[in-house]
Design an enzyme around this catalytic site. Structure first.
Site, short mmCIF file in Angstrom:
data_model
loop_
_atom_site.label_atom_id
_atom_site.label_comp_id
_atom_site.label_asym_id
_atom_site.label_seq_id
_atom_site.Cartn_x
_atom_site.Cartn_y
_atom_site.Cartn_z
N SER A 151 71.33 -3.68 -73.15
CA SER A 151 70.80 -2.72 -73.47
C SER A 151 70.14 -1.42 -72.71
O SER A 151 70.20 -0.48 -73.40
CB SER A 151 68.64 -3.31 -73.58
N LYS A 203 71.61 1.44 -74.30
CA LYS A 203 71.30 2.40 -75.56
C LYS A 203 70.63 3.53 -75.03
O LYS A 203 70.27 4.89 -75.72
CB LYS A 203 69.88 1.76 -76.27
N TYR A 233 79.17 -1.01 -80.34
CA TYR A 233 77.67 -1.86 -79.70
C TYR A 233 77.89 -2.84 -78.63
O TYR A 233 76.69 -3.20 -77.89
CB TYR A 233 76.43 -1.72 -80.82
N TYR A 256 61.10 -3.03 -74.20
CA TYR A 256 61.21 -3.96 -75.31
C TYR A 256 59.38 -4.11 -75.81
O TYR A 256 58.71 -2.77 -75.71
CB TYR A 256 60.94 -5.78 -74.73
N VAL A 262 69.20 -7.58 -70.62
CA VAL A 262 69.23 -8.87 -70.35
C VAL A 262 70.11 -9.02 -69.36
O VAL A 262 69.97 -10.19 -69.39
CB VAL A 262 69.21 -9.73 -71.64
N1 GLN Z 1 74.12 -7.18 -75.99
C1 GLN Z 1 72.20 -7.49 -76.03
C2 GLN Z 1 71.64 -7.82 -77.60
O1 GLN Z 1 72.21 -7.21 -78.87
C3 GLN Z 1 70.76 -6.40 -75.48
C4 GLN Z 1 70.11 -6.62 -75.49
C5 GLN Z 1 69.05 -6.57 -74.64
O2 GLN Z 1 69.70 -6.49 -73.32
N2 GLN Z 1 67.69 -6.29 -74.11
O3 GLN Z 1 71.09 -8.79 -77.77
#
Ligand code: GLN
Length: 359
Positions: A105, A108, A231, A283, A301
């Protein structure tokens, strides 16, 4: 629920205002600079705090690896690294600094920065949204509730839509744009972790559903399934903790990599990215993090977390074991301790008491 949403909006506005104020208003900025200059930690102090923090947490085994992406469950859970990069590119590090892991994530943030740079802050606000959802990072409810509006680029639905906004007419052109952005932030050529990419591509039906739902509300700006794939691939980019700290240091340095000196994005873009990190970076625990640490940050994650001390440091930590919200436990604790010990929380203000005795 309505009140909760309203409160979140008010918090977003206040935090954004504080950030913009501290970067744009000259007298206030001077005061901040003056205070920061007197509290800038010495090299030796950074080294000893880093060592102390590493030793404090190195045997902590709380939490567990993400396993909804099967390949992430295989990452050695004991790996632990902390890196700080200063304004002139000085690197301070402890632990498994060369261990590679998927950025997840945290990517992002980089695509958000690129989208703002290319299309402007207003376009991202209108086409994606910049409000915390208060829901889990992969929530479909948050999409349904506002018909794909008023999301943010740091939750999955908003991030997939942000990726779909990036310049490039084809999948290949958009990918080139994405990987170049990541390379520029890190200051070196990065590779995709193919097993992680394949593992997530085979199991990302929920993200595909999010993209379809967004598309049903006309909130996707490129082919939805190709956007999910882009993504997924960007989340699988491999980094080490020094790369992560360099990405953070580039943001801390107003969008110019402190080592390569390449201008990756403008200072104005960074001034919009950091507030989104502050309000949405961890989050649904973003509020708890910001309340306790006071710095914009972003987790993935894969176990990485980066935090930004605007105008000063990029701080990164990595440890694969996560808490319930999906944030690395040791990385959160390590960064929080470092910020406190090095006095890096910009909201911890030493009152000006000069002249008080005369009254
Ligand atoms: N690629 C992961 C997903 O889409 C990224 C999520 C994350 O790091 N929170 O679930």
């Amino acid at each position: 629920m309505k009140n909760q949403v309203l409160n979140k909006k008010i918090i977003t506005l206040l935090v954004s205002a504080a950030f913009l104020f501290s970067t744009n208003t000259s007298t206030f900025a001077q005061t901040v600079k003056k205070r920061a200059a007197t509290t800038t930690p010495q090299k030796g102090q950074i080294e000893s705090v880093l060592k102390e923090t590493y030793n404090k947490y190195k045997d902590l085994k709380e939490g567990k690896n993400a396993d909804y992406i099967p390949e992430l469950a295989k990452v050695p859970s004991d790996q632990f690294a902390i890196v700080i990069i200063g304004p002139d590119g000085q690197v301070y590090s402890q632990g498994d600094v060369d261990a590679l892991y998927s950025i997840q994530s945290i990517s992002k943030v980089l695509t958000l920065a690129r989208a703002i740079e290319e299309s402007g802050a207003q376009a991202v606000q209108d086409k994606i949204g910049v409000d915390p959802t208060g829901q889990r990072f992969n929530s479909a409810l948050a999409v349904e509730q506002n018909k794909g509006k008023e999301l943010n680029p740091l939750v999955n639905a908003g991030a997939i839509a942000t990726t779909s906004m990036l310049k490039g007419n084809t999948y290949e052109e958009k990918w080139k744009n994405i990987i170049q952005t990541h390379n520029d932030f890190a200051g070196r050529q990065l590779e995709v972790n193919e097993p992680v990419y394949k593992s997530e591509a085979a199991t990302n039906q929920h993200n595909q559903a999010l993209a379809s739902l967004m598309n049903s509300f006309e909130r996707m700006y490129f082919d939805p399934q190709k956007s999910v794939d882009l993504y997924t691939k960007q989340c699988a980019i491999n980094i080490n903790t020094k790369d992560l700290a360099m990405i953070a240091a580039t943001l801390a340095n107003g969008g110019t990599n402190p080592v390569t000196k390449k201008k990756v994005v403008s200072p104005q873009t960074v001034a919009h990215v950091l507030p989104v990190m502050a309000t949405c970076g961890l989050y649904d625990d973003s509020g708890i993090w910001f309340y306790n640490v006071g710095l914009p940050a972003k987790s993935g994650v894969g176990g990485g977390i980066m935090a930004i001390v605007p105008g000063q440091y990029g701080i990164a930590a990595f440890s694969p074991r996560l808490d319930e919200a999906g944030n690395s436990i040791r990385a959160q604790r390590a960064i929080a301790d470092i910020v406190s010990k090095l006095n890096l929380n910009p909201y911890l203000i030493q009152p000006n008491t000069a002249g008080a005795a005369k009254r």
